[in-house]
Scaffold this active site. Structure first.
Site, PDB file in Angstrom:
ATOM      1  N   PHE A 144       1.000  -1.055  -0.009  1.00 56.60           N
ATOM      2  CA  PHE A 144       0.026  -0.004  -0.036  1.00 56.60           C
ATOM      3  C   PHE A 144       0.878   1.134  -0.062  1.00 56.60           C
ATOM      4  O   PHE A 144       1.927   1.255   0.633  1.00 56.60           O
ATOM      5  CB  PHE A 144      -0.842  -0.196   1.265  1.00 56.60           C
ATOM      6  CG  PHE A 144      -2.128   0.949   1.306  1.00 56.60           C
ATOM      7  CD1 PHE A 144      -2.886   1.050   0.347  1.00 56.60           C
ATOM      8  CD2 PHE A 144      -1.868   2.131   2.194  1.00 56.60           C
ATOM      9  CE1 PHE A 144      -3.949   1.931   0.464  1.00 56.60           C
ATOM     10  CE2 PHE A 144      -2.797   3.241   2.014  1.00 56.60           C
ATOM     11  CZ  PHE A 144      -3.917   2.949   1.248  1.00 56.60           C
ATOM     12  N   ASP A 213       2.334  -5.695   8.128  1.00 58.96           N
ATOM     13  CA  ASP A 213       1.130  -5.107   7.798  1.00 58.96           C
ATOM     14  C   ASP A 213      -0.213  -5.952   8.118  1.00 58.96           C
ATOM     15  O   ASP A 213      -0.006  -6.530   6.749  1.00 58.96           O
ATOM     16  CB  ASP A 213       1.498  -4.094   6.936  1.00 58.96           C
ATOM     17  CG  ASP A 213       0.042  -2.948   6.685  1.00 58.96           C
ATOM     18  OD1 ASP A 213      -1.077  -3.427   7.109  1.00 58.96           O
ATOM     19  OD2 ASP A 213       0.356  -1.968   6.346  1.00 58.96           O
ATOM     20  N   TYR A 238     -10.580  -0.654  11.575  1.00 56.43           N
ATOM     21  CA  TYR A 238     -11.704  -0.213  10.679  1.00 56.43           C
ATOM     22  C   TYR A 238     -12.117  -0.949   9.613  1.00 56.43           C
ATOM     23  O   TYR A 238     -13.190  -0.757   9.159  1.00 56.43           O
ATOM     24  CB  TYR A 238     -11.534   1.320  10.415  1.00 56.43           C
ATOM     25  CG  TYR A 238     -10.454   1.466   9.443  1.00 56.43           C
ATOM     26  CD1 TYR A 238     -10.509   1.301   8.070  1.00 56.43           C
ATOM     27  CD2 TYR A 238      -9.322   2.525  10.076  1.00 56.43           C
ATOM     28  CE1 TYR A 238      -9.284   1.702   7.314  1.00 56.43           C
ATOM     29  CE2 TYR A 238      -8.427   2.698   9.298  1.00 56.43           C
ATOM     30  CZ  TYR A 238      -8.213   2.367   8.029  1.00 56.43           C
ATOM     31  OH  TYR A 238      -7.080   2.714   7.047  1.00 56.43           O
ATOM     32  N   LYS A 239     -11.463  -2.102   9.295  1.00 52.77           N
ATOM     33  CA  LYS A 239     -11.896  -2.818   8.293  1.00 52.77           C
ATOM     34  C   LYS A 239     -12.463  -4.320   8.913  1.00 52.77           C
ATOM     35  O   LYS A 239     -13.629  -3.970   9.250  1.00 52.77           O
ATOM     36  CB  LYS A 239     -10.614  -3.352   7.501  1.00 52.77           C
ATOM     37  CG  LYS A 239      -9.895  -2.132   6.948  1.00 52.77           C
ATOM     38  CD  LYS A 239      -8.645  -2.692   5.877  1.00 52.77           C
ATOM     39  CE  LYS A 239      -7.860  -1.749   5.325  1.00 52.77           C
ATOM     40  NZ  LYS A 239      -8.496  -0.684   4.342  1.00 52.77           N
ATOM     41  N   ARG A 388     -13.093  -4.806  -6.470  1.00 49.20           N
ATOM     42  CA  ARG A 388     -12.652  -5.349  -5.353  1.00 49.20           C
ATOM     43  C   ARG A 388     -13.978  -5.590  -4.427  1.00 49.20           C
ATOM     44  O   ARG A 388     -14.671  -4.669  -4.419  1.00 49.20           O
ATOM     45  CB  ARG A 388     -11.633  -4.498  -4.306  1.00 49.20           C
ATOM     46  CG  ARG A 388     -10.455  -4.377  -4.893  1.00 49.20           C
ATOM     47  CD  ARG A 388      -9.404  -3.934  -3.538  1.00 49.20           C
ATOM     48  NE  ARG A 388     -10.193  -2.760  -2.902  1.00 49.20           N
ATOM     49  CZ  ARG A 388      -9.500  -2.284  -1.801  1.00 49.20           C
ATOM     50  NH1 ARG A 388      -8.279  -2.895  -1.508  1.00 49.20           N
ATOM     51  NH2 ARG A 388      -9.928  -1.453  -1.053  1.00 49.20           N
TER      52      ARG A 388
END
Length: 421
Positions: A144, A213, A238-239, A388
């Protein structure tokens, strides 16, 4: 009723996690013109757990509004970072006392990478190593973007060279100059799951320290931080942990390394005597060294309430089994509904190489996702041509999966039929 729909009904009837859906506030009737909403963007922002609104209201009205500063002690605000860290720990395979919650993922990546370089150099010094100084940081070349930016800044700060390498090439890229390696457990674009045990072992064999990560794996699949001897790890909440927009991230420091972990961001909250207000810094023991400033109490306690969905015997192994079943079924439905060649799957087929999302490539992906969302099937688009779809097993069912694939086929047919396409 078509075969995939019948199959979805059978799978939902046998789903041992189906009852968890009631733990979330979902827009069951918000599917636009196409029926119920299907939320497949939990890999960007998890849905709202039902316990959160009431808990946040209590924090604001009673704890802040009435108790005010007394809540730091009476309501446990001060100990929230490590208390909530201990609740996350089982979900990533860690014992208590190794995770502290706070700051953003980016800030924690910076702490971890610089800390890893310092650990490597201090280990060499303690061992009397006569070889070259460890002056190289290796980073996942497919990472990312923010992780890459942070790694580059950490390299400048520590006098290291930054070396981007694809995860498959990591073992061959390591050497006696390697200090730290920053890797993503799951590729955010494709959903590819990288081999954490093997890559961790390769980094250790080179005498370096690894930072993982976990943003796209924590809460979706087993990680095994302790089992596989991971040095440091970071992740967002938050995922798949459903902590809410901007929820605080976390930092894992393996217990055996905590007394040597030298954070580049020493703050009063990580001081051994935080209220001593001493001019000299003395680090607190244990995971508390990962703290910096005053905790973000509102978002942190919202996260704590969100973690209640894991109570009552929900295991990460059961979540992983359903995740694989959901993604398998989605691919089956896409194959059944979408004409061959219209989309290309970028996510690996083998279960050991797949996270909890499916990435499909098509030339008009941006427009396709816009139309899907208008019909109540919410995924997301990654430039230039990737759709996605994230599958959160705690609230996504097999009927959701079948509907998403069916609406995708309808949208693709529409786009293909339009003039100039």
């Amino acid at each position: 009723m078509s075969e995939p729909r019948l199959r979805a009904k059978e799978l939902d009837a046998a789903d041992g996690l189906a009852a968890q859906r009631a733990e979330f506030l979902l827009d069951e009737g918000g599917g636009g013109s196409g029926g119920e909403a299907v939320y497949l963007d939990g890999n960007s922002l998890g849905a709202l757990p039902a316990a959160v609104p009431g808990r946040v209201e209590d924090v604001v009205r009673r704890q802040w509004g009435e108790l005010r500063i007394r809540s730091w002690t009476e309501e446990g605000w001060w100990t929230a970072p490590e208390r909530i860290g201990d609740r996350i720990a089982p979900l990533v395979g860690a014992a208590a006392g190794q995770i502290v919650v706070g700051d953003s993922t980016s800030v924690n990546v910076f702490k971890a990478v610089v800390g890893a370089v310092r650990l490597a150099r201090s280990a060499d010094t303690a061992a009397g190593a006569a070889g070259p100084a460890r002056d190289e940081i290796v980073v996942d070349a497919t990472t990312f973007p923010t992780d890459g930016y942070i790694a580059e800044s950490a390299a400048r700060m520590t006098g290291c060279t930054l070396r981007p390498v694809p995860p498959s090439g990591i073992p061959d890229a390591l050497g006696d100059r390697t200090a730290a390696v920053l890797l993503n457990h799951v590729d955010y674009r494709t959903g590819r799951l990288h081999d954490l045990p093997a890559l961790t072992a390769a980094v250790h064999a080179a005498g370096a320290y690894v930072v993982w990560d976990l943003c796209h794996s924590a809460g979706a699949l087993p990680v095994g931080l302790d089992e596989h001897g991971v040095d440091l790890a970071v992740g967002c909440t938050y995922k798949y942990l459903n902590g809410g927009p901007g929820a605080p991230a976390y930092l894992y420091v393996r217990a055996e390394l905590q007394d040597r972990f030298d954070s580049p961001l020493p703050g009063w909250n990580s001081h051994a005597e935080p209220f001593g207000m001493r001019p000299e810094y003395a680090p607190a023991p244990g995971a508390l060294r990962g703290r910096v400033g005053t905790p973000d109490i509102l978002s942190m306690l919202a996260l704590e309430a969100a973690l209640d969905v894991w109570d009552g015997g929900v295991t990460i192994e059961a979540v992983r089994a359903k995740s694989l079943a959901l993604t398998d079924f989605f691919l089956e439905c896409v194959e059944a509904y979408v004409p061959e060649g219209r989309v290309e799957c970028l996510t690996p087929g083998p279960h050991g190489e797949r996270g909890s999302q499916i990435a499909l490539r098509c030339p008009d992906a941006g427009d396709v996702m816009k139309r899907l969302i208008e019909r109540g099937v919410v995924g997301d688009f990654r430039h230039p041509d990737v759709l996605r779809f994230g599958f959160t097993p705690l609230y996504v069912g097999f009927a959701d999966v079948e509907r998403a694939a069916r609406v995708l086929a309808e949208v693709l047919a529409e786009v293909l039929a339009e003039p100039g396409t």
